[in-house]
Enzyme design. Structure first.
Site, short mmCIF file in Angstrom:
data_model
loop_
_atom_site.label_atom_id
_atom_site.label_comp_id
_atom_site.label_asym_id
_atom_site.label_seq_id
_atom_site.Cartn_x
_atom_site.Cartn_y
_atom_site.Cartn_z
N THR A 145 70.38 12.83 -2.65
CA THR A 145 69.47 12.73 -1.50
C THR A 145 68.70 14.01 -1.19
O THR A 145 67.53 13.91 -0.78
CB THR A 145 70.22 12.24 -0.24
OG1 THR A 145 71.42 13.00 -0.06
CG2 THR A 145 70.58 10.77 -0.37
N GLN A 149 56.33 0.65 -21.33
CA GLN A 149 57.63 1.31 -21.36
C GLN A 149 57.88 2.05 -20.04
O GLN A 149 58.96 1.98 -19.46
CB GLN A 149 57.69 2.34 -22.49
CG GLN A 149 57.90 1.78 -23.87
CD GLN A 149 58.18 2.89 -24.87
OE1 GLN A 149 57.58 3.97 -24.81
NE2 GLN A 149 59.08 2.64 -25.80
N ARG A 152 40.89 -6.52 -14.01
CA ARG A 152 40.29 -7.72 -13.40
C ARG A 152 39.03 -7.32 -12.63
O ARG A 152 38.11 -8.12 -12.47
CB ARG A 152 41.27 -8.37 -12.43
CG ARG A 152 42.54 -8.92 -13.06
CD ARG A 152 43.41 -9.58 -12.03
NE ARG A 152 42.79 -10.80 -11.52
CZ ARG A 152 43.20 -11.45 -10.43
NH1 ARG A 152 44.23 -10.99 -9.73
NH2 ARG A 152 42.59 -12.55 -10.05
N ARG A 188 40.09 -9.52 -20.79
CA ARG A 188 40.98 -8.40 -21.06
C ARG A 188 42.13 -8.78 -22.00
O ARG A 188 42.72 -7.91 -22.65
CB ARG A 188 41.56 -7.85 -19.76
CG ARG A 188 42.41 -8.87 -19.00
CD ARG A 188 42.97 -8.30 -17.71
NE ARG A 188 43.67 -9.35 -16.94
CZ ARG A 188 44.45 -9.08 -15.91
NH1 ARG A 188 44.64 -7.85 -15.52
NH2 ARG A 188 45.04 -10.08 -15.27
N ARG A 220 63.21 10.05 -20.83
CA ARG A 220 62.01 10.00 -21.66
C ARG A 220 61.69 11.31 -22.38
O ARG A 220 60.86 11.31 -23.29
CB ARG A 220 60.82 9.57 -20.79
CG ARG A 220 60.96 8.15 -20.25
CD ARG A 220 61.22 7.15 -21.37
NE ARG A 220 61.27 5.76 -20.86
CZ ARG A 220 61.41 4.70 -21.63
NH1 ARG A 220 61.53 4.82 -22.94
NH2 ARG A 220 61.46 3.48 -21.09
#
Length: 306
Positions: A89, A109, A124, A195, A222
């Site tokens: 925290t 990912q 869009r 798309r 990562r």
């Protein structure tokens, strides 16, 4: 180029218009704020905002009213204690917001980390740029025989160039067809439908905001050597930013997360038996074959920072 001249002009305008503030700031972060760090062939990552610093972590842990009079070394010691004992925290008191440009398959990912606020460029609403990720020759690799989701050695140069030719040809053709379908004087297809024809190496962009605790969890996974190269290079660049933002926290993170391994209770029993002089093999260890291999791999692994 990863950025257009118009984008660079916008960034320069942001950097030359400083704002007065009473909140804590970090000089190193103020220097790099808005600056794009280029990643891959067309991607980048840049900081657009941040809140808090090492002092905010310490303040939250002590629940104090201000920065106090303790020495920097004492604050660093407390941060190391918090990191070592996985107190989360206090690190959640700091936040950072990135602007990231990345290939769609990397984004898919990245989005699996469901601990951040994300707003992605809308295909869009807008038309995606004609930009595709093409790996460097030494990253065009064969499928790993031991890891179903990994790769092994690079292909020979001729094969790698053929792969790059196919990737470029297909991405270009798909984008040409994308534009054809969008043409209001021709088919006039809706953007949200057109798309779907784009390849996964097309670049997208998003704003990604996370607190410091969750950012470090993302980076620990990562930036690991087992992570896919294309997302790992983003994580490595973000670790550089982490060091500028919260140097004491970054040092503790490297010590207790990036450069550390976690042993199971069973593995610790084996290690204690070995330290006591007992000859322990996989057969009498109580560990499965996979656990045995993983334990020894951790013991034999070089430190990531030398």
């Amino acid at each position: 180029m990863a950025l257009t001249s118009e984008q660079r002009a916008e960034i320069d305008a942001q950097r030359t218009a400083p704002q007065l503030t009473s909140r804590p700031t970090v000089p190193a972060m103020e220097e790099l704020l808005y600056t794009p760090f280029e990643v891959l062939d067309h991607g980048f990552v840049r900081v657009v905002d941040y809140m808090g610093d090492d002092g905010a972590v310490v303040q939250a842990a002590r629940v104090s009213y201000g920065r106090g009079t303790r020495k920097v070394s004492e604050d660093a010691g407390l941060i190391r204690y918090l990191m070592r004992h996985r107190h989360s925290t206090p690190f959640e008191m700091c936040e950072i917001k990135f602007h990231v440009k990345l290939p769609v398959f990397v984004a898919r990912q990245w989005i699996r980390h469901r601990m951040a606020s994300v707003n992605e460029y809308s295909a869009r609403y807008s038309i995606l740029d004609r930009e595709f990720y093409l790996p460097a020759l030494d990253q065009v690799s064969a499928q790993s025989s031991s890891n179903r989701q990994g790769r092994s050695d690079a292909l020979d140069e001729d094969a790698a160039r053929q792969v790059l030719h196919l990737l470029h040809r297909d991405a270009t053709q798909c984008y040409d067809d994308y534009e054809t379908m969008l043409d209001p004087e021709g088919m006039g297809l809706a953007r949200e439908l057109a798309r779907m024809n784009l390849t996964l190496n097309t670049y997208t962009q998003w704003y990604w905001k996370a607190d410091l605790h969750n950012l470090m969890h993302f980076l620990a996974l990562r930036a690991d050597a087992h992570a896919q190269y294309e997302i790992r290079v983003y994580a490595e660049k973000m670790i550089e930013i982490l060091k500028a933002w919260v140097p004491a926290t970054a040092a503790a993170f490297e010590e207790y997360r990036l450069g550390a391994f976690t042993f199971s209770a069973g593995m610790l029993k084996v290690l204690r038996r070995r330290l006591a002089g007992e000859d322990v093999g996989q057969e009498n260890s109580g560990l499965t074959k996979r656990e045995w291999i993983e334990m020894n791999a951790m013991l034999d692994a070089p430190h990531p920072h030398g």
